[in-house]
Scaffold this motif. Structure first.
Motif, short mmCIF file in Angstrom:
data_model
loop_
_atom_site.label_atom_id
_atom_site.label_comp_id
_atom_site.label_asym_id
_atom_site.label_seq_id
_atom_site.Cartn_x
_atom_site.Cartn_y
_atom_site.Cartn_z
N HIS A 219 0.81 -1.22 0.00
CA HIS A 219 0.00 0.00 0.00
C HIS A 219 0.84 1.26 0.00
O HIS A 219 0.31 2.38 -0.05
N ASP A 220 2.16 1.11 0.06
CA ASP A 220 3.03 2.29 0.14
C ASP A 220 3.21 2.94 -1.23
O ASP A 220 3.46 2.24 -2.23
N PRO A 221 3.15 4.26 -1.30
CA PRO A 221 3.54 4.93 -2.53
C PRO A 221 5.05 4.85 -2.71
O PRO A 221 5.80 4.71 -1.73
N LEU A 222 5.50 4.92 -3.94
CA LEU A 222 6.94 4.81 -4.20
C LEU A 222 7.72 5.97 -3.61
O LEU A 222 8.94 5.88 -3.44
N SER A 223 7.03 7.05 -3.27
CA SER A 223 7.72 8.18 -2.63
C SER A 223 8.35 7.78 -1.30
O SER A 223 9.30 8.43 -0.84
N ARG A 224 7.85 6.70 -0.68
CA ARG A 224 8.43 6.25 0.58
C ARG A 224 9.84 5.73 0.42
O ARG A 224 10.58 5.57 1.40
N LEU A 225 10.25 5.45 -0.82
CA LEU A 225 11.60 4.96 -1.03
C LEU A 225 12.66 5.99 -0.66
O LEU A 225 13.83 5.65 -0.47
N SER A 226 12.26 7.24 -0.51
CA SER A 226 13.22 8.23 0.00
C SER A 226 13.68 7.87 1.40
O SER A 226 14.82 8.17 1.80
N GLU A 227 12.81 7.20 2.16
CA GLU A 227 13.19 6.73 3.50
C GLU A 227 14.22 5.63 3.40
O GLU A 227 15.12 5.52 4.25
N ALA A 228 14.09 4.77 2.39
CA ALA A 228 15.08 3.71 2.18
C ALA A 228 16.44 4.32 1.89
O ALA A 228 17.48 3.83 2.37
N ALA A 229 16.47 5.38 1.07
CA ALA A 229 17.73 6.05 0.76
C ALA A 229 18.33 6.68 2.01
O ALA A 229 19.55 6.59 2.24
N GLU A 230 17.48 7.29 2.83
CA GLU A 230 17.96 7.88 4.08
C GLU A 230 18.52 6.82 5.01
O GLU A 230 19.57 7.00 5.64
#
Length: 556
Positions: free
Chosen positions: A280-291
């Motif tokens: 259900h996550d938008p791909l914008s959450r991948l910025s957290e993965a980068a962080e």
């Protein structure tokens, strides 16, 4: 160069390094392997304060790395009621009563390792049956695969899901004809409300259930409690000869706790933690993965990979299949991600230079995973990505060569197979068709294609004990002629548990071998593993575990 802090002599070294083959001893200086050679040469470099460990002819090899664990959950479950081997209503009630009495302050009496057939051969438990087993307290129990929870009426009421509730894709609160939950909760968001009632309020699996940090933020007292249980779990891992762990669930909270433990000097194992992307996550959450990857990149605590689930498990009929499960007309399992969303996620993660890790068990789920990795490669171009597929339990034979062709990695847990000697051999057979056996648990078929194969346990699905899992690989049960022999060699298995797991984390030049300049992660075994019959390999245990040059376990 200063004198070594530690030398190990009289060992049967398995170094996984051609230059040090045949060595019997090594020296450790400043957290690094400084010398490898024969006993006399290594004794010569020792100083007056150097500690000497006599391996007594036992195998000395790189520290084991378990590349698929749920560390926080496994640590917590060391103190839960263990129902492995419990069978029948009377036995279940007898097991629960003393544990419940010994833990009167627990809001929920919680048990683990409950077999799908714990009460019946042909159906799973109901809340009414669990009301009888535990009549006066909220009670729930985890299946061994940790993809199903069964709860009694009191637990369902307390968690607010007796009358159902919203769940993520692929998760199901099974409802009865009376309009109330039957007690069976399939997949993570369905049983998330139950886990919030446990001793650690679900913080141990918050990253797995929601892919986020605990809410509300844990208090200082709760953080201390959580670090204490993690320390206990890591000590248990160190006792198996483990020096590295790859977590398969996680959040910033776990990384914060582990980093605090490192600063406090209580982190006795290297741990990596993923960013968990939910369907259900938008791909914008991948910025957290980068962080996460940028913030945590130390030798002891790290990130850098994104975990996703494409499906569930075979026994719960939630693994995604290419055709309906036996005895059903339209149950193909539950796709967690829709194909387009998954493909876009793979492409985005790969473009960020992060590693993709996907739980995929059914032949339909595995094919969808391979398709996603293929699209990412086609769009972004080929690179040394080392993307991982976890479990690979039921494959279509046509898909087996695709793993190597895509440069992907097969991450396998030998103890999960019906011939692994841990779970009931006939259990999975009821859920797959005859023709699917040819591609089920295809360890050796995958290895024969040239695809990298790494081994792990998926603790706490099975115990984190290394030698039990090694036995599953090198001495599997004979399941008869319809099953392909998947027996692994000892050296392939040890490599997949050490050097292979170091390689998959892009650390092959720093650990996973016994050679000068490598990290001093070493295990000294009680026996020479090469002299034991495969079925006797569990006679061997860790005598010493050394992580970062420090002795983290010493047998009594």
């Amino acid at each position: 160069m200063p004198d070594p802090e530690l030398i190990i002599v009289n060992g049967a070294l398995i170094s996984f390094d051609a230059a040090t083959a045949g060595a019997t001893a090594l020296a450790i200086t400043g957290g690094t392997i400084s010398h490898v050679g024969n006993d006399d040469a290594i004794r010569e470099v020792a100083g007056p304060q150097t500690r000497v460990i006599d391996a007594a002819g036992g195998t000395v090899l790189p520290g084991f790395i378990d590349s698929h664990v749920h560390l926080f959950g496994g640590s917590v479950e060391l103190s839960c009621l263990d129902l492995q081997g419990v069978q029948g209503p009377d036995a279940l009630k007898s097991a629960i009563a003393p544990y419940a009495a010994a833990n009167p302050d627990d809001a929920l009496v919680f048990a683990v390792q409950a077999d799908y057939a714990i009460l019946h051969d042909d159906k799973t438990p109901t809340r009414q049956e669990l009301d009888i087993a535990c009549p006066d307290r909220p009670f729930a129990m985890f299946a061994p695969d940790h993809h199903t929870v069964w709860a009694n009426t009191a637990a369902l009421e307390l968690s607010g899901i007796l009358h159902g509730g919203e769940t993520d894709a692929g998760s199901v609160i099974v409802m009865g004809e009376d309009g109330k939950a039957t007690g069976e909760l399939r997949e993570f968001s369905a049983f998330g409300p139950i886990l919030k009632l446990t001793r650690h309020a679900g913080r141990d699996l918050a990253g797995l259930v929601g892919g986020t940090d605990p809410v509300p933020a844990p208090t200082l007292e709760e953080r201390a409690k959580d670090k204490a249980v993690l320390a206990k779990g890591i000590a248990h891992c160190a006792a198996q000869g483990i020096t590295g762990l790859h977590c398969m669930d996680g959040n910033f909270y776990q990384l914060e706790l582990l980093s605090e433990m490192e600063a406090e000097g209580t982190l006795n194992c290297r741990v990596s933690v993923p960013f968990h992307l939910k369907s259900h996550d938008p791909l914008s959450r991948l910025s957290e993965a980068a962080e996460m990857a940028e913030t945590y990149k130390g030798d002891m605590v790290s990130s850098g990979y994104v975990k996703m689930f494409i499906d569930g498990v075979i026994e719960g009929r939630t693994a995604m299949m290419l055709q309906p499960y036996p005895g059903t007309d339209d149950n193909y399992g539950d796709p967690v991600f829709e194909a387009d969303h998954f493909n876009h996620a793979c492409t985005a993660i790969d473009a960020m230079g992060l590693q993709i890790v996907v739980h995929a068990i059914g032949d339909g789920g595995i094919r969808r995973t391979l398709d996603g990795l293929e699209q990412a490669r086609n769009i972004n171009g080929a690179r040394d990505s080392r993307h991982r597929i976890e479990h690979l339990e039921c494959m279509h034979p046509d898909d087996i060569p695709r793993i190597a062709a895509l440069g992907a990695v097969a991450s396998i847990q030998p103890g999960h197979a019906p011939f692994g000697g841990i779970f009931t051999p006939e259990g999975v057979r009821n859920f797959i068709h005859d023709h699917q056996i040819a591609g089920s648990y295809p360890w050796q078929q995958i290895r024969a294609t040239g695809a990298p194969v790494i081994f792990s346990t998926d603790w706490p699905v099975i115990g984190v004990e290394v030698m039990t899992n090694i036995k599953a690989a090198i001495a599997p049960l004979d399941m008869g002629p319809e099953w392909t022999d998947q027996t692994q060699t000892l050296m392939d298995t040890l490599f997949s548990y050490t050097a292979g797991n170091a390689w998959v984390e892009f650390n092959e030049d720093r650990k996973g071998k016994l050679a000068p300049g490598m990290m001093a992660d070493v295990v000294v075994m009680s026996h020479d593993l090469t002299t034991l019959a495969p079925e006797r390999i569990t006679d061997a245990t860790a005598r010493y575990t050394i992580c970062d040059g420090r002795i983290t376990f010493q047998a009594a």
